[in-house]
Scaffold this motif. Structure first.
Motif, PDB file in Angstrom:
ATOM      1  N   ALA A 145       0.826  -1.194   0.000  1.00 49.01           N
ATOM      2  CA  ALA A 145       0.000   0.000   0.000  1.00 49.01           C
ATOM      3  C   ALA A 145       0.864   1.249   0.000  1.00 49.01           C
ATOM      4  CB  ALA A 145      -0.935   0.019   1.204  1.00 49.01           C
ATOM      5  N   LEU A 146       0.272   2.295  -0.544  1.00 48.41           N
ATOM      6  CA  LEU A 146       0.862   3.628  -0.452  1.00 48.41           C
ATOM      7  C   LEU A 146      -0.207   4.561   0.077  1.00 48.41           C
ATOM      8  CD1 LEU A 146       3.097   5.760  -1.102  1.00 48.41           C
ATOM      9  CD2 LEU A 146       1.891   6.125  -3.263  1.00 48.41           C
ATOM     10  N   TYR A 147       0.099   5.202   1.217  1.00 47.75           N
ATOM     11  CA  TYR A 147      -0.756   6.304   1.667  1.00 47.75           C
ATOM     12  C   TYR A 147      -0.148   7.588   1.118  1.00 47.75           C
ATOM     13  CZ  TYR A 147      -1.859  10.362   4.423  1.00 47.75           C
ATOM     14  OH  TYR A 147      -2.191  11.650   4.770  1.00 47.75           O
ATOM     15  N   GLY A 148      -0.973   8.482   0.651  1.00 52.90           N
ATOM     16  CA  GLY A 148      -0.467   9.791   0.220  1.00 52.90           C
ATOM     17  C   GLY A 148      -1.422  10.884   0.645  1.00 52.90           C
ATOM     18  N   ARG A 149      -0.857  12.076   0.889  1.00 51.02           N
ATOM     19  CA  ARG A 149      -1.708  13.227   1.234  1.00 51.02           C
ATOM     20  C   ARG A 149      -2.612  13.526   0.046  1.00 51.02           C
ATOM     21  NH1 ARG A 149       1.983  18.022   2.471  1.00 51.02           N
ATOM     22  NH2 ARG A 149       0.689  19.056   0.914  1.00 51.02           N
ATOM     23  N   LYS A 150      -3.881  13.767   0.332  1.00 50.50           N
ATOM     24  CA  LYS A 150      -4.869  13.846  -0.748  1.00 50.50           C
ATOM     25  C   LYS A 150      -4.540  14.939  -1.772  1.00 50.50           C
ATOM     26  CE  LYS A 150      -9.937  13.628  -1.203  1.00 50.50           C
ATOM     27  NZ  LYS A 150      -9.871  13.591  -2.603  1.00 50.50           N
ATOM     28  N   ASP A 151      -4.139  16.110  -1.276  1.00 48.94           N
ATOM     29  CA  ASP A 151      -3.872  17.209  -2.229  1.00 48.94           C
ATOM     30  C   ASP A 151      -2.699  16.846  -3.142  1.00 48.94           C
ATOM     31  OD1 ASP A 151      -2.302  17.391   0.156  1.00 48.94           O
ATOM     32  OD2 ASP A 151      -1.644  19.389  -0.448  1.00 48.94           O
ATOM     33  N   LEU A 152      -1.729  16.129  -2.615  1.00 45.89           N
ATOM     34  CA  LEU A 152      -0.581  15.731  -3.440  1.00 45.89           C
ATOM     35  C   LEU A 152      -1.008  14.692  -4.467  1.00 45.89           C
ATOM     36  CD1 LEU A 152       2.191  15.437  -0.676  1.00 45.89           C
ATOM     37  CD2 LEU A 152       1.869  17.295  -2.320  1.00 45.89           C
ATOM     38  N   LEU A 153      -1.726  13.667  -3.998  1.00 46.47           N
ATOM     39  CA  LEU A 153      -2.164  12.597  -4.919  1.00 46.47           C
ATOM     40  C   LEU A 153      -3.070  13.160  -6.009  1.00 46.47           C
ATOM     41  CD1 LEU A 153      -3.016   9.690  -2.417  1.00 46.47           C
ATOM     42  CD2 LEU A 153      -1.068   9.764  -3.983  1.00 46.47           C
ATOM     43  N   ASP A 154      -3.952  14.077  -5.609  1.00 42.82           N
ATOM     44  CA  ASP A 154      -4.877  14.667  -6.591  1.00 42.82           C
ATOM     45  C   ASP A 154      -4.117  15.380  -7.708  1.00 42.82           C
ATOM     46  OD1 ASP A 154      -7.523  14.032  -6.078  1.00 42.82           O
ATOM     47  OD2 ASP A 154      -7.696  15.491  -4.450  1.00 42.82           O
ATOM     48  N   ALA A 155      -3.025  16.034  -7.332  1.00 42.48           N
ATOM     49  CA  ALA A 155      -2.282  16.827  -8.318  1.00 42.48           C
ATOM     50  C   ALA A 155      -1.317  15.985  -9.155  1.00 42.48           C
ATOM     51  CB  ALA A 155      -1.511  17.926  -7.588  1.00 42.48           C
ATOM     52  N   MET A 156      -1.076  14.744  -8.742  1.00 39.56           N
ATOM     53  CA  MET A 156      -0.071  13.921  -9.434  1.00 39.56           C
ATOM     54  C   MET A 156      -0.655  13.229 -10.663  1.00 39.56           C
ATOM     55  SD  MET A 156       1.596  12.348  -5.953  1.00 39.56           S
ATOM     56  CE  MET A 156       1.985  10.730  -6.554  1.00 39.56           C
ATOM     57  N   PRO A 157       0.162  13.099 -11.722  1.00 37.53           N
ATOM     58  CA  PRO A 157      -0.315  12.306 -12.864  1.00 37.53           C
ATOM     59  C   PRO A 157      -0.261  10.821 -12.529  1.00 37.53           C
ATOM     60  CG  PRO A 157       1.943  13.021 -13.225  1.00 37.53           C
ATOM     61  CD  PRO A 157       1.511  13.638 -11.925  1.00 37.53           C
ATOM     62  N   PRO A 158      -0.989   9.983 -13.282  1.00 37.36           N
ATOM     63  CA  PRO A 158      -0.932   8.538 -13.017  1.00 37.36           C
ATOM     64  C   PRO A 158       0.484   8.014 -13.184  1.00 37.36           C
ATOM     65  CG  PRO A 158      -2.577   9.051 -14.677  1.00 37.36           C
ATOM     66  CD  PRO A 158      -1.834  10.316 -14.411  1.00 37.36           C
ATOM     67  N   PHE A 159       0.760   6.904 -12.513  1.00 38.38           N
ATOM     68  CA  PHE A 159       2.052   6.225 -12.631  1.00 38.38           C
ATOM     69  C   PHE A 159       1.974   5.240 -13.798  1.00 38.38           C
ATOM     70  CE2 PHE A 159       4.646   2.634 -10.510  1.00 38.38           C
ATOM     71  CZ  PHE A 159       5.813   3.004 -11.157  1.00 38.38           C
ATOM     72  N   LEU A 160       0.989   4.347 -13.739  1.00 37.82           N
ATOM     73  CA  LEU A 160       0.746   3.388 -14.824  1.00 37.82           C
ATOM     74  C   LEU A 160      -0.590   3.752 -15.453  1.00 37.82           C
ATOM     75  CD1 LEU A 160       1.714   0.139 -12.867  1.00 37.82           C
ATOM     76  CD2 LEU A 160       3.125   1.390 -14.510  1.00 37.82           C
ATOM     77  N   SER A 161      -0.744   3.437 -16.726  1.00 36.30           N
ATOM     78  CA  SER A 161      -2.009   3.798 -17.365  1.00 36.30           C
ATOM     79  C   SER A 161      -2.583   2.605 -18.117  1.00 36.30           C
ATOM     80  CB  SER A 161      -1.813   4.997 -18.291  1.00 36.30           C
ATOM     81  OG  SER A 161      -0.801   4.717 -19.231  1.00 36.30           O
ATOM     82  N   GLY A 162      -3.865   2.694 -18.406  1.00 38.59           N
ATOM     83  CA  GLY A 162      -4.551   1.597 -19.088  1.00 38.59           C
ATOM     84  C   GLY A 162      -5.963   1.487 -18.552  1.00 38.59           C
ATOM     85  N   GLY A 163      -6.432   0.259 -18.426  1.00 41.91           N
ATOM     86  CA  GLY A 163      -7.793   0.034 -17.953  1.00 41.91           C
ATOM     87  C   GLY A 163      -7.974   0.459 -16.514  1.00 41.91           C
ATOM     88  N   GLU A 164      -9.212   0.771 -16.150  1.00 41.92           N
ATOM     89  CA  GLU A 164      -9.607   0.966 -14.759  1.00 41.92           C
ATOM     90  C   GLU A 164      -9.235   2.318 -14.166  1.00 41.92           C
ATOM     91  OE1 GLU A 164     -12.073  -0.037 -12.983  1.00 41.92           O
ATOM     92  OE2 GLU A 164     -11.765  -1.775 -14.279  1.00 41.92           O
TER      93      GLU A 164
END
Ligand code: PLP
Length: 415
Positions: free
Chosen positions: A239-258
């Motif tokens: 698991a990765l916990y992240g601060r919501k404002d940071l996660l919201d602003a970050m682009p995806p790491f992997l992309s594709g379905g879902e």
């Protein structure tokens, strides 16, 4: 919990399997054993509830989705994350740290910035930051510890400054077993880092989350990474916990379905948290096992686990202090080891220590423990490491010490 009559050991069938009857398993820092309730929870999922979650509109898929999302809530609560949408399921700590490095680091670090790591980091919390520094022409700055594993206030206050963008640090070292002063470091980094905006603090919780109560908010962690397999859950889920404002602003790491909301031939919009970071079919069965494992640890009691680990480390370290030629790496206080005792024996290669102990049915780790920069600092190529957990008994710790005391004799040394 009295580890002499360890009431939880029976939950781990591996120890009563005929081939393991006299096994002394002291490699839990590498991976823990799994209790029956976790194995059952995973097999129950596949026996009764398996379908591709988050996709189907039929009842079985909805059931799988509910189990998956409830598991997220359970794991988020275990570390006191403020909101379960800030808890991303990954494969392990390594993937969690890479997610932060690629998605946050590569988009926030610029030339001349600094990323601070400590001398005792696991390679998983070094290599991703080396990669960001190389790509962005930033500088990797190292916090040094004393020989007993302590990172002083002067050290971190001297190295974290307005150029610091990210501080990435293990809460517990997998070599020293010591607990770093992460909340103090985080408070300082938040005050002075990134030109007063506050550096982002990434905590490697691989070794702390199995042993102590974690509160990511109290800790001041902007990101917190953990591996299920180190706390009685299946391999392949973390698991990765992240601060919501940071996660919201970050682009995806992997992309594709879902992980999408809408896709055209030219572009896509992304799903909301947490699904933006969970591309492809998720590992729902193991997420269910992860949730069962953390509930189980709560049943055992993290204070009990901490007390028991300290007790076993004390038995081992007290025993070692009476054996000439055995040297413990790190702090002399066994209460500062989280059940991890890393050691060397004069004249005996750590691989020989582990192989000889294996013939005596004792399983320990030997090598560089994926912490080669620390080995270089300590001036050793490798070490042996015993790591205890709450299912180990006092008797096992005593037997382990006895066997270590005989190794040099078995190898033909006269003293
Ligand atoms: N960080 C620390 C401190 C560790 O001890 C480990 C594994 O031993 C890791 C990271 C990597 O964990 P994983 O292999 O589960 O990704």
């Amino acid at each position: 919990m009295n580890s002499a009559a360890n009431e939880f050991r029976k939950d781990f069938k591996i120890f009563s399997a005929p081939e393991n009857k006299d096994l002394v398993y002291l490699d839990s820092a590498a991976t823990t054993q799994r209790p029956d309730c976790v194995i059952e929870a995973v097999s129950d999922f596949y026996r009764t509830s398996n379908a591709n979650p988050l996709r189907g509109l039929y009842s079985l898929s909805i059931k799988a989705t509910d189990l998956y999302e409830n598991s997220r809530k359970t794991v988020a609560d275990f570390i006191n994350a403020p909101d379960s949408s800030c808890l991303i399921f990954t494969r392990n700590t390594t993937e969690s740290l890479n997610l932060v490095a690629y998605s946050y680091g590569m988009n926030s670090v610029n030339e001349g910035d600094e990323i601070v790591v400590s001398c005792m980091e696991h390679h998983s919390n070094i290599l991703p930051w080396q990669m960001v520094c190389r790509a962005k022409k930033a500088k990797l700055v190292w916090l040094e510890s004393s020989d007993d594993g302590v990172i002083s206030k002067e050290e971190y206050e001297g190295k974290i400054n307005s150029r610091t963008k990210i501080v990435a640090i293990a809460q517990v070292s997998n070599v020293f077993g010591i607990t770093n002063p992460v909340s103090d470091i985080a408070a300082f980094a938040h005050r002075v880092g990134d030109n007063g905006k506050g550096a982002v603090v990434v905590v490697d919780g691989a070794q702390s989350s199995p042993h102590m109560k974690i509160d990511v908010q109290q800790l001041g962690a902007d990101f917190f990474a953990m591996s299920g397999h180190k706390l009685c859950a299946p391999m392949g889920i973390g698991a990765l916990y992240g601060r919501k404002d940071l996660l919201d602003a970050m682009p995806p790491f992997l992309s594709g379905g879902e992980m999408i909301e809408y896709v055209t031939r030219e572009s896509a919009t992304y799903a909301e948290l947490p699904h933006k970071f969970e591309a492809g079919t998720v590992n729902a069965g193991d997420a269910v096992g992860f949730a069962r494992a953390v509930k189980y640890l709560d049943e055992v009691g993290l204070e009990n686990i901490e007390r028991n680990d300290n007790n076993l480390a004390k038995i081992i370290m007290d025993g070692f202090s009476n054996i000439p030629h055995v040297h413990v790496i790190g702090n002399s206080d066994s209460a500062k080891h989280c059940g991890i005792v890393t050691f060397t024996i004069d004249g005996v290669h750590p691989h020989d220590i582990a192989s000889i102990l294996d013939t005596e049915h004792v399983a320990i780790r030997a090598g560089h423990h994926c912490a080669q920069p620390l080995m270089q600092k300590l001036g050793v190529g490798s070490t042996a490491r015993a790591s205890a957990y709450f299912y180990n008994t006092q008797d096992e710790a005593v037997r382990f010490v006895e066997k270590v005391s005989k190794i040099r004799g078995w190898m033909g040394f006269k003293d």
